[in-house]
Design a protein around this motif. Structure first.
Motif, PDB file in Angstrom:
ATOM      1  N   THR A 182       0.831  -1.204   0.000  1.00  0.00           N
ATOM      2  CA  THR A 182       0.000   0.000   0.000  1.00  0.00           C
ATOM      3  C   THR A 182       0.867   1.255   0.000  1.00  0.00           C
ATOM      4  O   THR A 182       0.635   2.183  -0.779  1.00  0.00           O
ATOM      5  CB  THR A 182      -0.921   0.010   1.231  1.00  0.00           C
TER       6      THR A 182
ATOM      7  N   ILE B 210      -7.198   6.264  -8.443  1.00  0.00           N
ATOM      8  CA  ILE B 210      -7.538   4.845  -8.647  1.00  0.00           C
ATOM      9  C   ILE B 210      -6.767   3.972  -7.668  1.00  0.00           C
ATOM     10  O   ILE B 210      -7.310   3.010  -7.110  1.00  0.00           O
ATOM     11  CB  ILE B 210      -7.249   4.437 -10.100  1.00  0.00           C
ATOM     12  N   HIS B 211      -5.510   4.291  -7.446  1.00  0.00           N
ATOM     13  CA  HIS B 211      -4.709   3.513  -6.497  1.00  0.00           C
ATOM     14  C   HIS B 211      -5.287   3.629  -5.084  1.00  0.00           C
ATOM     15  O   HIS B 211      -5.358   2.631  -4.354  1.00  0.00           O
ATOM     16  CB  HIS B 211      -3.258   3.990  -6.515  1.00  0.00           C
TER      17      HIS B 211
ATOM     18  N   PHE C 137      -8.414   4.328  -4.236  1.00  0.00           N
ATOM     19  CA  PHE C 137      -9.669   3.581  -4.203  1.00  0.00           C
ATOM     20  C   PHE C 137      -9.413   2.077  -4.101  1.00  0.00           C
ATOM     21  O   PHE C 137     -10.131   1.349  -3.396  1.00  0.00           O
ATOM     22  CB  PHE C 137     -10.479   3.896  -5.464  1.00  0.00           C
ATOM     23  N   SER C 138      -8.377   1.613  -4.794  1.00  0.00           N
ATOM     24  CA  SER C 138      -8.095   0.185  -4.842  1.00  0.00           C
ATOM     25  C   SER C 138      -7.647  -0.371  -3.494  1.00  0.00           C
ATOM     26  O   SER C 138      -7.771  -1.578  -3.255  1.00  0.00           O
ATOM     27  CB  SER C 138      -7.018  -0.099  -5.895  1.00  0.00           C
TER      28      SER C 138
ATOM     29  N   GLY D 236      -9.026   0.035  -0.628  1.00  0.00           N
ATOM     30  CA  GLY D 236     -10.203  -0.530   0.020  1.00  0.00           C
ATOM     31  C   GLY D 236     -10.874  -1.600  -0.811  1.00  0.00           C
ATOM     32  O   GLY D 236     -11.296  -2.632  -0.290  1.00  0.00           O
ATOM     33  N   TYR D 237     -10.953  -1.352  -2.111  1.00  0.00           N
ATOM     34  CA  TYR D 237     -11.687  -2.267  -2.988  1.00  0.00           C
ATOM     35  C   TYR D 237     -11.038  -3.641  -3.069  1.00  0.00           C
ATOM     36  O   TYR D 237     -11.716  -4.669  -3.118  1.00  0.00           O
ATOM     37  CB  TYR D 237     -11.791  -1.657  -4.379  1.00  0.00           C
ATOM     38  N   MET D 238      -9.715  -3.668  -3.089  1.00  0.00           N
ATOM     39  CA  MET D 238      -8.974  -4.925  -3.227  1.00  0.00           C
ATOM     40  C   MET D 238      -8.349  -5.385  -1.919  1.00  0.00           C
ATOM     41  O   MET D 238      -7.545  -6.316  -1.900  1.00  0.00           O
ATOM     42  CB  MET D 238      -7.872  -4.764  -4.276  1.00  0.00           C
TER      43      MET D 238
ATOM     44  N   GLU E  60      -9.042  -7.156   0.675  1.00  0.00           N
ATOM     45  CA  GLU E  60      -9.106  -8.528   1.168  1.00  0.00           C
ATOM     46  C   GLU E  60      -8.711  -9.556   0.114  1.00  0.00           C
ATOM     47  O   GLU E  60      -8.797 -10.763   0.365  1.00  0.00           O
ATOM     48  CB  GLU E  60     -10.530  -8.824   1.671  1.00  0.00           C
ATOM     49  N   ASP E  61      -8.305  -9.112  -1.043  1.00  0.00           N
ATOM     50  CA  ASP E  61      -7.973 -10.045  -2.116  1.00  0.00           C
ATOM     51  C   ASP E  61      -6.585 -10.648  -1.878  1.00  0.00           C
ATOM     52  O   ASP E  61      -5.635  -9.925  -1.573  1.00  0.00           O
ATOM     53  CB  ASP E  61      -8.000  -9.333  -3.477  1.00  0.00           C
TER      54      ASP E  61
ATOM     55  N   TYR F 246      -3.433  -9.081  -3.710  1.00  0.00           N
ATOM     56  CA  TYR F 246      -3.309  -7.632  -3.490  1.00  0.00           C
ATOM     57  C   TYR F 246      -2.002  -7.072  -4.059  1.00  0.00           C
ATOM     58  O   TYR F 246      -1.998  -6.081  -4.781  1.00  0.00           O
ATOM     59  CB  TYR F 246      -3.399  -7.358  -1.993  1.00  0.00           C
TER      60      TYR F 246
ATOM     61  N   TYR G 140      -1.907  -7.231  -7.871  1.00  0.00           N
ATOM     62  CA  TYR G 140      -2.783  -6.215  -8.455  1.00  0.00           C
ATOM     63  C   TYR G 140      -2.081  -4.859  -8.502  1.00  0.00           C
ATOM     64  O   TYR G 140      -2.102  -4.164  -9.522  1.00  0.00           O
ATOM     65  CB  TYR G 140      -4.075  -6.113  -7.648  1.00  0.00           C
TER      66      TYR G 140
END
Length: 257
Positions: free
Chosen positions: A43, A112-113, A115-116, A118-120, A122-123, A126, A129
């Motif tokens: 992150t 976009i980074h 936002f990602s 939170g959006y990603m 739990e993936d 991560y 991506y």
């Protein structure tokens, strides 16, 4: 040629930072460190390089606005592909248009980074991506800042590669993998037009540098002539593939799904 302001010469760092983020996050993705430590590092680096690129881009754009250059600033110029009469330099070009796109790519890319995160969050992929996303921004910057057609084409092809990687990110599902392959193939069809246009431009002008081609174009091409019409049509074919316009739009609905 106008003297290049010192702030504009930092544009290389705008491009290099997302590439460094890709290398770091790609290494983390392969290494698979402890989840908490690894996610925090991904992150910080993934978002941090874009935030830093945006801040440097703002400084570059302000310098361009203050300088009111009549000609583009060309930064770099290292010999890349010397082959007979063909001399390709690895160089970036900053002018009023590329300065606008510099702000769009780094500014929107940074959002976009963010936002990602939170959006990603739990993936399990991560880090992978964010590596892909950082690489996407790097190639977009090469696309809008290249000082000649081949450097632009590297960014052009790289954006297509990253589209394939991101569309097929959850490749375990067949529909996602198929959508990624469809985007990749359709973009290659369009890219054929880009390549044909470059070959024709070099044959007519003896160069692929933007400044040389644009200066030679009035004498090399007849207005409305068949050769310049074919070149522009070939370039248009490339753009329709990249931007999913008719007739090469079919990959986009699959990607969105």
């Amino acid at each position: 040629m106008s003297e290049i302001p010192s702030a504009v010469q930092w544009v290389w760092l705008v491009v290099a930072l997302p590439l460094a983020g890709f290398v770091f996050n790609g290494a983390v993705s392969l290494w698979k460190p402890p989840v908490k430590w690894g996610k925090s590092a991904v992150t910080g680096v993934g978002v941090g390089v874009l935030a830093a690129s945006f801040l440097i881009a703002v400084r570059v754009v302000l310098a361009v606005a203050a300088g009111h250059p009549e000609e583009p600033y060309v930064i770099g110029g290292w010999s890349w592909m010397p082959a007979g009469d063909l001399e390709i330099a690895l160089a970036l070009q900053v002018d009023q248009l590329s300065a606008v796109m510099l702000m769009v790519v780094t500014g929107v890319g940074a959002l976009i980074h963010i936002f990602s995160v939170g959006y990603m969050g739990e993936d399990p992929g991560y880090a992978r991506y964010f590596a892909y996303l950082n690489l996407f921004v790097f190639f977009m910057l090469m696309l809008v800042l290249g000082a000649n057609f081949p450097v632009m084409f590297v960014g052009w092809e790289g954006v297509g590669l990253c589209s394939y990687l991101l569309i097929g990110f959850w490749f375990e599902e067949k529909a996602n993998a198929d959508a990624g392959k469809k985007a990749f193939i359709m973009n290659r069809i369009g890219d054929t037009g880009f390549l044909i246009a470059m070959f024709m431009l070099f044959r007519a002008t003896g160069s692929l540098d933007f400044a040389t081609v644009f200066a030679a174009a009035p004498g090399a091409f007849e207005v409305g002539g068949i050769e310049i019409t074919l070149i522009t049509a070939a370039l248009f074919l490339g753009s329709t593939g990249k931007s999913a316009q008719l007739p090469q739009y079919t990959w986009l609905p699959a990607a969105m799904a």
